[in-house]
Design a protein around this motif. Sequence first.
Motif, PDB file in Angstrom:
ATOM      1  N   VAL A 155       0.839  -1.201   0.000  1.00  0.00           N
ATOM      2  CA  VAL A 155       0.000   0.000   0.000  1.00  0.00           C
ATOM      3  C   VAL A 155       0.876   1.254   0.000  1.00  0.00           C
ATOM      4  O   VAL A 155       0.581   2.223  -0.717  1.00  0.00           O
ATOM      5  CB  VAL A 155      -0.985  -0.017   1.187  1.00  0.00           C
ATOM      6  CG1 VAL A 155      -1.690   1.331   1.338  1.00  0.00           C
ATOM      7  CG2 VAL A 155      -2.005  -1.134   1.012  1.00  0.00           C
ATOM      8  N   ASP A 156       1.963   1.245   0.764  1.00  0.00           N
ATOM      9  CA  ASP A 156       2.878   2.390   0.766  1.00  0.00           C
ATOM     10  C   ASP A 156       3.424   2.669  -0.635  1.00  0.00           C
ATOM     11  O   ASP A 156       3.481   3.817  -1.082  1.00  0.00           O
ATOM     12  CB  ASP A 156       4.048   2.161   1.724  1.00  0.00           C
ATOM     13  CG  ASP A 156       3.666   2.275   3.185  1.00  0.00           C
ATOM     14  OD1 ASP A 156       2.581   2.827   3.489  1.00  0.00           O
ATOM     15  OD2 ASP A 156       4.454   1.808   4.037  1.00  0.00           O
ATOM     16  N   ILE A 157       3.826   1.616  -1.341  1.00  0.00           N
ATOM     17  CA  ILE A 157       4.363   1.771  -2.702  1.00  0.00           C
ATOM     18  C   ILE A 157       3.281   2.284  -3.653  1.00  0.00           C
ATOM     19  O   ILE A 157       3.531   3.169  -4.478  1.00  0.00           O
ATOM     20  CB  ILE A 157       4.955   0.437  -3.204  1.00  0.00           C
ATOM     21  CG1 ILE A 157       6.219   0.097  -2.405  1.00  0.00           C
ATOM     22  CG2 ILE A 157       5.239   0.484  -4.702  1.00  0.00           C
ATOM     23  CD1 ILE A 157       6.721  -1.323  -2.586  1.00  0.00           C
ATOM     24  N   LEU A 158       2.075   1.740  -3.534  1.00  0.00           N
ATOM     25  CA  LEU A 158       0.972   2.189  -4.388  1.00  0.00           C
ATOM     26  C   LEU A 158       0.678   3.673  -4.176  1.00  0.00           C
ATOM     27  O   LEU A 158       0.512   4.427  -5.145  1.00  0.00           O
ATOM     28  CB  LEU A 158      -0.285   1.360  -4.117  1.00  0.00           C
ATOM     29  CG  LEU A 158      -0.223  -0.116  -4.513  1.00  0.00           C
ATOM     30  CD1 LEU A 158      -1.424  -0.873  -3.929  1.00  0.00           C
ATOM     31  CD2 LEU A 158      -0.162  -0.276  -6.025  1.00  0.00           C
ATOM     32  N   ILE A 159       0.649   4.108  -2.925  1.00  0.00           N
ATOM     33  CA  ILE A 159       0.379   5.516  -2.612  1.00  0.00           C
ATOM     34  C   ILE A 159       1.523   6.394  -3.108  1.00  0.00           C
ATOM     35  O   ILE A 159       1.296   7.435  -3.732  1.00  0.00           O
ATOM     36  CB  ILE A 159       0.146   5.699  -1.096  1.00  0.00           C
ATOM     37  CG1 ILE A 159      -1.185   5.043  -0.686  1.00  0.00           C
ATOM     38  CG2 ILE A 159       0.160   7.183  -0.725  1.00  0.00           C
ATOM     39  CD1 ILE A 159      -1.395   4.950   0.815  1.00  0.00           C
ATOM     40  N   MET A 160       2.761   5.968  -2.855  1.00  0.00           N
ATOM     41  CA  MET A 160       3.936   6.737  -3.242  1.00  0.00           C
ATOM     42  C   MET A 160       3.969   7.009  -4.750  1.00  0.00           C
ATOM     43  O   MET A 160       4.372   8.082  -5.192  1.00  0.00           O
ATOM     44  CB  MET A 160       5.212   5.980  -2.823  1.00  0.00           C
ATOM     45  CG  MET A 160       6.503   6.722  -3.118  1.00  0.00           C
ATOM     46  SD  MET A 160       8.012   5.739  -2.737  1.00  0.00           S
ATOM     47  CE  MET A 160       7.507   4.673  -1.404  1.00  0.00           C
ATOM     48  N   HIS A 161       3.515   6.038  -5.525  1.00  0.00           N
ATOM     49  CA  HIS A 161       3.577   6.160  -6.979  1.00  0.00           C
ATOM     50  C   HIS A 161       2.227   6.496  -7.620  1.00  0.00           C
ATOM     51  O   HIS A 161       2.110   6.511  -8.852  1.00  0.00           O
ATOM     52  CB  HIS A 161       4.143   4.874  -7.582  1.00  0.00           C
ATOM     53  CG  HIS A 161       5.563   4.631  -7.193  1.00  0.00           C
ATOM     54  ND1 HIS A 161       6.619   5.322  -7.748  1.00  0.00           N
ATOM     55  CD2 HIS A 161       6.108   3.804  -6.266  1.00  0.00           C
ATOM     56  CE1 HIS A 161       7.751   4.922  -7.193  1.00  0.00           C
ATOM     57  NE2 HIS A 161       7.464   4.002  -6.288  1.00  0.00           N
ATOM     58  N   GLY A 162       1.210   6.756  -6.793  1.00  0.00           N
ATOM     59  CA  GLY A 162      -0.098   7.135  -7.308  1.00  0.00           C
ATOM     60  C   GLY A 162      -0.761   6.047  -8.138  1.00  0.00           C
ATOM     61  O   GLY A 162      -1.432   6.329  -9.131  1.00  0.00           O
ATOM     62  N   ILE A 163      -0.594   4.805  -7.720  1.00  0.00           N
ATOM     63  CA  ILE A 163      -1.144   3.674  -8.464  1.00  0.00           C
ATOM     64  C   ILE A 163      -2.455   3.226  -7.822  1.00  0.00           C
ATOM     65  O   ILE A 163      -2.508   2.972  -6.622  1.00  0.00           O
ATOM     66  CB  ILE A 163      -0.148   2.496  -8.492  1.00  0.00           C
ATOM     67  CG1 ILE A 163       1.150   2.916  -9.182  1.00  0.00           C
ATOM     68  CG2 ILE A 163      -0.768   1.277  -9.182  1.00  0.00           C
ATOM     69  CD1 ILE A 163       2.276   1.891  -9.049  1.00  0.00           C
ATOM     70  N   ASP A 164      -3.497   3.148  -8.632  1.00  0.00           N
ATOM     71  CA  ASP A 164      -4.767   2.577  -8.177  1.00  0.00           C
ATOM     72  C   ASP A 164      -4.722   1.085  -8.442  1.00  0.00           C
ATOM     73  O   ASP A 164      -4.342   0.652  -9.532  1.00  0.00           O
ATOM     74  CB  ASP A 164      -5.947   3.187  -8.942  1.00  0.00           C
ATOM     75  CG  ASP A 164      -6.162   4.651  -8.599  1.00  0.00           C
ATOM     76  OD1 ASP A 164      -5.917   5.031  -7.445  1.00  0.00           O
ATOM     77  OD2 ASP A 164      -6.577   5.408  -9.496  1.00  0.00           O
ATOM     78  N   LEU A 165      -5.103   0.300  -7.458  1.00  0.00           N
ATOM     79  CA  LEU A 165      -5.052  -1.159  -7.566  1.00  0.00           C
ATOM     80  C   LEU A 165      -6.450  -1.738  -7.458  1.00  0.00           C
ATOM     81  O   LEU A 165      -7.221  -1.365  -6.573  1.00  0.00           O
ATOM     82  CB  LEU A 165      -4.167  -1.748  -6.463  1.00  0.00           C
ATOM     83  CG  LEU A 165      -4.090  -3.275  -6.406  1.00  0.00           C
ATOM     84  CD1 LEU A 165      -3.337  -3.823  -7.620  1.00  0.00           C
ATOM     85  CD2 LEU A 165      -3.410  -3.720  -5.113  1.00  0.00           C
ATOM     86  N   GLN A 166      -6.754  -2.651  -8.351  1.00  0.00           N
ATOM     87  CA  GLN A 166      -7.990  -3.428  -8.259  1.00  0.00           C
ATOM     88  C   GLN A 166      -7.608  -4.893  -8.383  1.00  0.00           C
ATOM     89  O   GLN A 166      -6.958  -5.299  -9.351  1.00  0.00           O
ATOM     90  CB  GLN A 166      -8.970  -3.047  -9.362  1.00  0.00           C
ATOM     91  CG  GLN A 166     -10.271  -3.799  -9.267  1.00  0.00           C
ATOM     92  CD  GLN A 166     -11.272  -3.388 -10.346  1.00  0.00           C
ATOM     93  OE1 GLN A 166     -10.935  -2.692 -11.288  1.00  0.00           O
ATOM     94  NE2 GLN A 166     -12.491  -3.836 -10.191  1.00  0.00           N
ATOM     95  N   VAL A 167      -7.964  -5.690  -7.374  1.00  0.00           N
ATOM     96  CA  VAL A 167      -7.667  -7.120  -7.379  1.00  0.00           C
ATOM     97  C   VAL A 167      -8.983  -7.862  -7.556  1.00  0.00           C
ATOM     98  O   VAL A 167      -9.917  -7.675  -6.774  1.00  0.00           O
ATOM     99  CB  VAL A 167      -6.950  -7.559  -6.087  1.00  0.00           C
ATOM    100  CG1 VAL A 167      -6.597  -9.027  -6.132  1.00  0.00           C
ATOM    101  CG2 VAL A 167      -5.684  -6.723  -5.864  1.00  0.00           C
ATOM    102  N   VAL A 168      -9.047  -8.678  -8.598  1.00  0.00           N
ATOM    103  CA  VAL A 168     -10.286  -9.362  -8.973  1.00  0.00           C
ATOM    104  C   VAL A 168     -10.041 -10.862  -8.997  1.00  0.00           C
ATOM    105  O   VAL A 168      -8.994 -11.320  -9.466  1.00  0.00           O
ATOM    106  CB  VAL A 168     -10.746  -8.881 -10.381  1.00  0.00           C
ATOM    107  CG1 VAL A 168     -12.002  -9.600 -10.818  1.00  0.00           C
ATOM    108  CG2 VAL A 168     -10.918  -7.383 -10.401  1.00  0.00           C
ATOM    109  N   HIS A 169     -11.024 -11.610  -8.510  1.00  0.00           N
ATOM    110  CA  HIS A 169     -10.914 -13.070  -8.558  1.00  0.00           C
ATOM    111  C   HIS A 169     -11.267 -13.563  -9.952  1.00  0.00           C
ATOM    112  O   HIS A 169     -12.253 -13.153 -10.550  1.00  0.00           O
ATOM    113  CB  HIS A 169     -11.840 -13.728  -7.532  1.00  0.00           C
ATOM    114  CG  HIS A 169     -11.713 -15.219  -7.542  1.00  0.00           C
ATOM    115  ND1 HIS A 169     -12.635 -16.030  -8.176  1.00  0.00           N
ATOM    116  CD2 HIS A 169     -10.766 -16.036  -7.026  1.00  0.00           C
ATOM    117  CE1 HIS A 169     -12.251 -17.282  -8.037  1.00  0.00           C
ATOM    118  NE2 HIS A 169     -11.122 -17.318  -7.352  1.00  0.00           N
TER     119      HIS A 169
END
Length: 89
Positions: A31-45
């Motif tokens: 989460v820290d890396i995602l926030i630092m780089h402004g990346i939105d993450l969606q994890v789908v099954h």
Amino acid sequence: LAVFSDSTFTVDIFNSLHAHPPFNNMLMSTVDILIMHGIDLQVVHLAGEDNSVTDALSCFQNSTVHMLVPAISILPFLPPQAMLGVLQQ
């Protein structure tokens, strides 16, 4: 960033942002890396039978992966030490 996983455990961790203690460092670091780089993450099954490449990768069936995607490059995953809970000195 969209991640399709056949692991409901992985999907649940990232969709709830709640993990059992052994996985907390990994989740927080991610989460820290995602926030630092402004990346939105969606994890789908996506069930393994519908996700043949990742299913083969998760079962270490690299020859199957190369058959499905001949140009793929498979490298070993080395998680950052912070994700493993190792203290920096």
